[in-house]
Scaffold this motif. Structure first.
Motif, PDB file in Angstrom:
ATOM      1  N   TYR A 150      41.522  45.616  40.887  1.00 16.50           N
ATOM      2  CA  TYR A 150      41.756  43.790  41.459  1.00 16.50           C
ATOM      3  C   TYR A 150      39.970  43.424  41.801  1.00 16.50           C
ATOM      4  CZ  TYR A 150      47.183  43.578  41.845  1.00 16.50           C
ATOM      5  OH  TYR A 150      47.856  43.802  41.593  1.00 16.50           O
ATOM      6  N   ILE A 151      39.539  44.472  42.113  1.00 16.83           N
ATOM      7  CA  ILE A 151      38.096  43.750  42.101  1.00 16.83           C
ATOM      8  C   ILE A 151      36.671  44.287  41.244  1.00 16.83           C
ATOM      9  CG2 ILE A 151      35.880  44.874  43.527  1.00 16.83           C
ATOM     10  CD1 ILE A 151      37.238  46.320  45.952  1.00 16.83           C
TER      11      ILE A 151
ATOM     12  N   LEU B 145      42.782  39.796  48.330  1.00 19.42           N
ATOM     13  CA  LEU B 145      41.580  40.884  48.893  1.00 19.42           C
ATOM     14  C   LEU B 145      40.332  41.470  48.231  1.00 19.42           C
ATOM     15  CD1 LEU B 145      40.056  43.516  50.631  1.00 19.42           C
ATOM     16  CD2 LEU B 145      41.620  45.129  49.561  1.00 19.42           C
ATOM     17  N   ALA B 146      40.499  41.272  47.505  1.00 16.81           N
ATOM     18  CA  ALA B 146      39.610  41.414  45.857  1.00 16.81           C
ATOM     19  C   ALA B 146      38.793  39.605  45.870  1.00 16.81           C
ATOM     20  CB  ALA B 146      39.953  41.349  44.641  1.00 16.81           C
TER      21      ALA B 146
ATOM     22  N   ASP C 188      33.571  37.094  47.007  1.00 13.26           N
ATOM     23  CA  ASP C 188      33.255  35.959  47.943  1.00 13.26           C
ATOM     24  C   ASP C 188      31.631  36.233  48.381  1.00 13.26           C
ATOM     25  OD1 ASP C 188      34.577  34.552  45.960  1.00 13.26           O
ATOM     26  OD2 ASP C 188      35.796  33.743  47.727  1.00 13.26           O
ATOM     27  N   PRO C 189      31.962  36.832  49.586  1.00 18.69           N
ATOM     28  CA  PRO C 189      30.709  37.377  51.153  1.00 18.69           C
ATOM     29  C   PRO C 189      29.586  37.940  49.566  1.00 18.69           C
ATOM     30  CG  PRO C 189      32.999  38.526  51.647  1.00 18.69           C
ATOM     31  CD  PRO C 189      33.128  38.139  49.810  1.00 18.69           C
ATOM     32  N   VAL C 190      29.221  38.036  48.342  1.00 23.21           N
ATOM     33  CA  VAL C 190      28.254  38.819  48.261  1.00 23.21           C
ATOM     34  C   VAL C 190      27.540  37.735  48.425  1.00 23.21           C
ATOM     35  CG1 VAL C 190      27.358  39.416  46.134  1.00 23.21           C
ATOM     36  CG2 VAL C 190      29.604  40.267  46.818  1.00 23.21           C
TER      37      VAL C 190
ATOM     38  N   LEU D  85      33.922  40.202  37.551  1.00 25.36           N
ATOM     39  CA  LEU D  85      33.571  40.377  36.002  1.00 25.36           C
ATOM     40  C   LEU D  85      33.922  38.741  35.878  1.00 25.36           C
ATOM     41  CD1 LEU D  85      34.817  42.740  34.101  1.00 25.36           C
ATOM     42  CD2 LEU D  85      32.627  42.206  34.037  1.00 25.36           C
ATOM     43  N   LYS D  86      34.782  37.749  36.300  1.00 26.35           N
ATOM     44  CA  LYS D  86      35.752  36.801  36.925  1.00 26.35           C
ATOM     45  C   LYS D  86      34.675  35.672  37.362  1.00 26.35           C
ATOM     46  CE  LYS D  86      38.958  35.062  39.197  1.00 26.35           C
ATOM     47  NZ  LYS D  86      40.360  35.178  39.788  1.00 26.35           N
TER      48      LYS D  86
END
Length: 217
Positions: free
Chosen positions: A19-20, A194-195, A200-202, A25-26
């Motif tokens: 999922y991550i 969760l993924a 998002d917080p990257v 990639l998205k």
């Protein structure tokens, strides 16, 4: 056009890992993915860089994080079978050392209520969940707790994402975020949500040096 950022991902072959990878990639990130078994990531061949090694392989870990903007770790104890003493904490010690060597500051790590944050109040269900884990999987509980402490005491720009029971399911964005005992947090979370919360917080700084709990509405 801005250069695409690279994420180094650990814990990629577990049920949450895929999922991550899909979520990253998205978002258009390049991915450097660490695994002990490249065959498990065959479906992503050509779309991500795959680095093979175990959590004690310093040179392979260094290769995986080289050039990365951030590290996302979905490493956690594997069920009730924990081999050795605190393998996740020891592995993460090696990852953090490689990050410091490479000048990488951003680390996003999965955790649970077994790690208590100073901002937490008392919440019965997460507390009971952590106690149950301590009884039935003491080694796993101690590993999660020690890993959380290792991350929180590092001088990195870290985020600990504390999770309840995971289930398969897409990201629908309907999540509650907060601290145990202060926010209303259910005991379920979809792997897709969760993924999304991990990726998002990257670049979002909202939860830097914080350990929020997250759960489905």
């Amino acid at each position: 056009m801005a250069e695409k950022k690279t994420i180094a991902q650990f814990g990629a072959t577990g049920p949450t890992g895929r999922y991550i990878i899909d979520e990253a990639l998205k978002h258009g990130y390049n991915l450097s993915v660490y695994t002990r078994d490249a065959k498990k990531l065959a479906s992503f061949a050509g779309r991500v860089e795959i680095v093979v090694g175990d959590l004690q392989d310093h040179s392979a870990i260094a290769k995986c994080v080289q050039g990365a903007y951030a590290v996302i770790s979905a490493l956690g104890p594997n069920g009730l079978k924990v081999q050795g003493d605190k393998p996740i904490m020891r592995g993460l010690t090696n990852i953090i050392a490689a990050m410091k060597q490479a000048g990488i500051r951003r680390l996003i790590q999965i955790s649970t209520a077994a790690y208590r944050d100073p901002k937490d109040g008392f919440a019965f269900k997460p507390h009971a969940f952590a106690l149950l884990l301590k009884v039935i999987a003491r080694k796993g509980y101690e590993d999660i707790k020690a890993t959380g402490e290792l991350v929180a005491n590092s001088d990195l720009d870290w985020t600990l994402v504390r999770i309840p029971n995971l289930k398969d399911g897409p990201a629908d964005g309907s999540m509650d975020v907060g601290w145990y005992g202060k926010a209303k947090l259910s005991m379920k979370l979809s792997r897709g949500n969760l993924a999304k919360f991990l990726v998002d917080p990257v670049t979002d700084r909202k939860f830097v040096r914080a350990a929020p709990g997250i759960a489905n509405h």
